[in-house]
Design a protein around this motif. Sequence first.
Motif: not given
Length: 293
Positions: A100-108, A272-279, A205-210
């Motif tokens: 359930t952990s999410i690894r986020i990388v941000t870069y300018n 995908r694992s639990n259908q939880e949403k994150v913004v 994650f699932e594919s995202v709708r427009p």
Amino acid sequence: MVITVKSIYSTGVQITWFANDTLVCNDSICYTPTKEDVGKVISVVIIPYRIDHDGKGYEEAYQFKRCVEVLPDMPIMTNLRQEFISNKDRLPGGGEDRETSIRIVTYNILADQNASRDLDNEERMYAHCKNDHIIKWRRHPLIVHELLSYNPDVISLQEVDTDVFNELLKPVFEAFGYEGYYSQKGDEDSSIREGCAIFWSLSKFESVRPVDMKTHTFRELIRQFSCDERLHKSQWNSLNAMSDLLDKHEHLKHVLHEKLGHVIQTVVLTQRSNQEKVVIGNTHLFYHPESPR
């Protein structure tokens, strides 16, 4: 290295990669050079084919202009990256937390129009960098390599040139299982050709709708949140402080309402694992070396 192919009157294409004259990869749109390829020239051969047709079409061959170079030696970054990656495997709670952990990388990644290369100006912003190292054809492949090394679930990027997104980032990250969304700064007729980009792993994650991908301009948000109705209902004291500041400085209000081209982009992701949403929100705040603090 990734290539995109659009075929006409064919079922598909066979893609073969060579380092000098040695076959190194077969039937793949992407190839990552190895240490053994250093000093060699990479070539790719494309052959269209049709299932209902005997034989193959005319092959086309392309050769990259430059030899494969050794990656820069960055021991500090390499050690920090390895430590960061290893820590994800030692999360408390074991497998469930890792899932359930999410690894986020941000870069300018530095838009090309902001990369000063005026060699006669000693006060240029990147005077400490060699001119050859500022050129985007050298910088951006190294950045892509760095980003993928973290095996991230979400990648948030700022100062992304439009052509870099379309011709490099999008095809490369799609080849590695990511989906992406790009938001350009400024208006459609603006001279600005850079913005923000978010990529997310389709294994996570699932594919995202427009409809779940949105771009908001700073100008639009400032107008919306500084109106009297919003200020009256808001629980955020900062909105009143912002409104008072703009009322006292008409020039600042003019810049924010009429000139500022910055954006914030949001994407609603479904795990995908639990259908939880994150913004996920991604933006690039205004900066200029000569602006007042």
